[in-house]
Design an enzyme around this catalytic site. Structure first.
Site, PDB file in Angstrom:
ATOM      1  N   ASP A 148     -33.530 -16.236 -27.123  1.00 28.28           N
ATOM      2  CA  ASP A 148     -34.461 -15.914 -26.554  1.00 28.28           C
ATOM      3  C   ASP A 148     -35.483 -16.999 -26.114  1.00 28.28           C
ATOM      4  O   ASP A 148     -35.307 -17.932 -27.179  1.00 28.28           O
ATOM      5  CB  ASP A 148     -35.606 -14.729 -26.240  1.00 28.28           C
ATOM      6  CG  ASP A 148     -35.542 -14.613 -28.253  1.00 28.28           C
ATOM      7  OD1 ASP A 148     -36.849 -15.465 -28.726  1.00 28.28           O
ATOM      8  OD2 ASP A 148     -35.083 -14.141 -28.736  1.00 28.28           O
TER       9      ASP A 148
ATOM     10  N   GLU B 121      -4.335 -37.513 -26.792  1.00 21.95           N
ATOM     11  CA  GLU B 121      -6.079 -36.266 -26.851  1.00 21.95           C
ATOM     12  C   GLU B 121      -6.850 -36.818 -27.621  1.00 21.95           C
ATOM     13  O   GLU B 121      -7.770 -36.564 -27.015  1.00 21.95           O
ATOM     14  CB  GLU B 121      -5.329 -34.862 -27.320  1.00 21.95           C
ATOM     15  CG  GLU B 121      -3.812 -34.231 -26.350  1.00 21.95           C
ATOM     16  CD  GLU B 121      -3.650 -32.885 -26.935  1.00 21.95           C
ATOM     17  OE1 GLU B 121      -3.204 -32.216 -26.518  1.00 21.95           O
ATOM     18  OE2 GLU B 121      -3.465 -32.769 -28.126  1.00 21.95           O
TER      19      GLU B 121
END
Ligand code: DGJ
Length: 733
Positions: free
Chosen positions: A539, A619
């Site tokens: 918020d 990776e």
């Protein structure tokens, strides 16, 4: 910017593209006349129909006038028990037991700069920013109770903030039972409301519905703003899209219980109101005492949702948090939670961090599990919360030993806390069982085996500030993840008398802001990330303390497309914590390519949440390259204008989004397909926000005008595996 017109008794608040108008009537009521596209008229009260709404009440002072009714007129701060039956702005019980409050104009002030509240976080004016404040005082002539309505006008940003302070008069004790931070009336109906719902693991999913007669309401009574609804909604024209149509944003700067409601009344007029949820809320105010209601942030766009979001993004990037990290580069994070949870030791952490460097991480975060000792060691969810000292079994050389080694590797060090919670199996609980929220004679509910500390108590707040600061003051921590993993219930504090228990929900939040002030604001060199079981407390008020907030515990790329899409309506990408995690995803079991996972995590403050020891060399190298792409583009991603280029909820079978530099000289577009085969129609992604008259090179290859890129768009290739990712870099020639 703020005009008081003495002839018409109107206040007009002008931003670059919007106007907001109010009028004081001859009887002192404050009417809301208009909010929308900029106008130059000084009094638009002609819009109020001159008709008798029979059966409505007419205040006694208007005499025989049967037209003047508080329920038919648009109100700025609606009165209680005085004939306005719509959603009220205020509910009080006066000393004499009456419920009446009729606020009448008393005075006003206009000044340069932005008001602040003394108990709650608010937006501020940035250095040299032209912001003005209007304060209007309304007073009940009988009780002397007054409200000050605050308006902050951010002209360049097209944002108006509102807040309210109530001050009791001299008649005796007042019981405040409801106070809304903002309420806006429209004389018409025909609106949609777009709001953001969800739950743990799947927050802020957009839902749009038409407002029919009656009351629509969202809110939280969970003690935090919560996973279920965000304290934000958009009121819009039914035909509004990303680029067209009226759209009004309403956002509450509050981390506790809130309500946001919209009512279409029998005359087909619409009222939107937002503020603290009035469930189990009652604040007692002695003579002369005041109560501050949190700030509401309002913006209007005539051009649909993109502009509305830009207005919110611009204000949250510049006017919410004064941390030096807000507009600087953020570190690429490697977090220990998903790979290790509670099972690790120093050796494992250091090995991970070493590989993390190869992966491209700048900062290693030791998440939950590092604290508590012996029986209270945090080896699982049932123990340790509240005991903020390291577990010597896992960290034989202490936090300092680990931090020194990480720093020597060239990595920064981050640490997890959950300051507001305690396990019954902890030294803190043993010493202070009365420091938890708990109803007398009832055993408190546990959630995740934990209890909520009673932050309404000043002694608990002061203790937490010193306990957490004792760790941070060692000067070895570069980042803190501030977590909060349950909802509040059993709301009772033995610190306060029985007739003040209605204050505890709000006092908890005031306590929370007190400890955030005492910890966050006193450590300007630490980057703080908010978290609440993922995004359960995402918020505006939290963004005053945390430059970034962990968006969701769901790190599945497909789910994140929706969560981040919804979050982006109000909150900038620079505030959204987003990490690449291992596949199959721990929760959903789905598998996505590294490219897609990285593209989705670049829609936020990028990081990893996996065990690099389980990755191949190829990776690791590929991920390192991804971090380089992120670093290269971070300024554009965090500082540019953000566009949603797809509407996943409206049937688009790709998700696309874009960042455009403020000078429109470059843009970065991401598109993730769902499943497009040769059998499908052609899909084009229309690129927004470019200069239509300039030519742009697309991935250093094709050259197209800004106009063609918008009107024709770029083709999304057919026949690619589901969840393929495309990245387009556009550079103006
Ligand atoms: C919830 C958070 O969202 C996770 O990222 C992790 O920090 C856990 N809590 C730890 O308990």
């Amino acid at each position: 910017m703020i005009i008081f017109d003495q002839t018409h008794n109107t206040f007009t608040l002008n931003t670059k593209n919007t106007s907001y108008q109010m009028k004081v009537t001859e009887f002192g009521h404050l009417l809301h006349l208009y909010y929308g596209e900029k106008i130059t008229d000084r009094d638009v009260s002609y819009l109020i129909p001159n008709v008798i709404r029979s059966h409505e009440s007419n205040p006694s002072e208007v005499g025989a006038n049967r037209v003047y009714s508080l329920c038919a007129y648009p109100q700025e701060f609606s009165s209680n028990d005085a004939g306005d039956y719509r959603i009220s702005s205020i509910e009080v019980v006066n000393t004499d037991g009456s419920y009446a409050f009729v606020g009448k104009y008393r005075s006003h002030k206009i000044y340069k700069g932005k008001y602040r509240l003394s108990t709650l976080p608010t937006l501020f004016a940035a250095d040299n920013e032209d912001v003005e404040t209007l304060e209007i005082e309304l007073q009940d002539e009988v009780t002397g109770v007054s409200v000050t309505l605050y308006y902050g006008v951010f002209a360049e940003k097209d944002v108006i903030t509102r807040a309210v302070k109530l001050t009791n008069g001299d008649k005796g004790e007042l019981r405040l039972q409801k106070i809304m931070s903002a309420s806006v009336d429209f004389m018409t109906d025909d609106f949609d409301i777009l709001h953001f719902f969800g739950h743990h693991y799947y927050e802020r999913r957009p839902e749009r519905q038409h407002l029919n007669h009656g009351v629509f309401e969202i809110g939280s009574t969970r003690g935090s703003s919560g996973h279920f609804h965000n304290p934000f909604a958009v009121l819009c024209a039914p035909e509004a899209t990303e680029t067209n149509g009226d759209a009004y944003g309403f956002l509450l700067m509050y981390s506790g219980n809130f309500e946001l409601s919209a009512e279409v009344d029998g005359y087909s007029q619409t009222r939107v109101a937002l503020g603290i949820n009035h469930k189990q809320f009652e604040f007692k105010l002695a003579v002369g005492e005041s109560f501050e209601a949190p700030e509401a942030v309002l913006t209007y766009s005539k051009d649909g949702f993109s502009t509305l979001s830009h207005n919110f993004h611009n204000i949250f990037r510049n006017n919410a948090c004064d941390s030096k990290f807000v507009n600087s580069e953020r570190p690429v994070i490697l977090n220990s939670w998903e790979p290790f949870r509670f099972t690790f030791d120093e050796e494992k952490l250091l090995k991970t961090a070493e590989l993390g460097k190869r992966l491209g991480a700048d900062l290693f975060v030791l998440d939950d599990g590092w604290f508590g000792q012996g029986d209270f060691a945090r080896d699982h969810e049932k123990a340790g919360l509240g005991d903020w000292t390291e577990d010597p079994k896992k960290l034989p050389n202490g936090l300092k030993g680990l931090a020194d080694k990480l720093h020597a590797m060239g990595l920064k060090f981050g640490l997890w806390f959950e300051p507001e919670m305690v396990n019954e199996r902890s030294n803190l609980y043993k010493a202070h069982p009365d420091w938890c929220l708990k109803v007398p004679d009832r055993a408190p509910s546990r959630s995740r085996h934990q209890l909520c500390l009673d932050l309404s108590r000043p002694d608990v707040c002061e203790y937490l500030i010193s306990a957490i600061n004792a760790v941070l003051d060692q000067g070895i921590i570069d980042y803190v993840k501030w977590d909060y993993n349950r909802y509040v219930c059993d709301v009772y504090s033995t610190y306060y008398p029985q007739d003040r228990q209605g204050e505890i929900y709000h006092r908890y939040i005031l306590g929370l802001y007190r400890i955030l002030d005492g910890i966050v604001k006193t450590h300007p060199d630490i980057l703080f990330e908010g978290c609440s079981g993922g995004g359960g407390r995402f918020d505006g008020a939290m963004l005053c303390y945390h430059p970034q907030i962990w968006c969701s515990d769901n790190t599945d790329a497909q789910s994140r497309l929706t969560v981040q899409y919804g979050t982006s309506f109000a909150y900038p990408v620079s505030t959204m914590g987003a990490h690449v995690s291992a596949c199959p995803n721990k929760k959903t079991k789905r598998v996505f390519s590294w490219e897609t996972r990285a593209a989705v995590a670049m829609h936020g403050t990028f990081g990893y949440e996996l065990d690099p020891a389980k990755m191949t060399d190829e990776e690791l190298d590929a991920c390192f390259k991804q971090t380089e792409i992120y670093r290269k583009n971070q300024r554009l991603i965090f500082g540019g204008d953000y566009y949603r280029l797809s509407a996943p909820n409206d049937g688009d079978i790709f998700s696309a989004w874009e960042f455009v530099s403020k000078d429109k000289s470059n843009a970065l577009v991401f598109a993730v397909t769902e499943d497009i085969s040769i059998l499908d129609k052609n899909y084009y992604v229309h690129i927004k926000g470019l200069d239509p008259d300039r030519n742009y090179k697309v991935n250093g290859d094709l050259t197209l005008s800004g106009k063609a890129l918008d009107k024709i768009g770029l083709l999304i290739p057919h026949t690619v595996p589901p969840f393929s990712t495309f990245v387009f870099e556009l550079t103006a020639e």
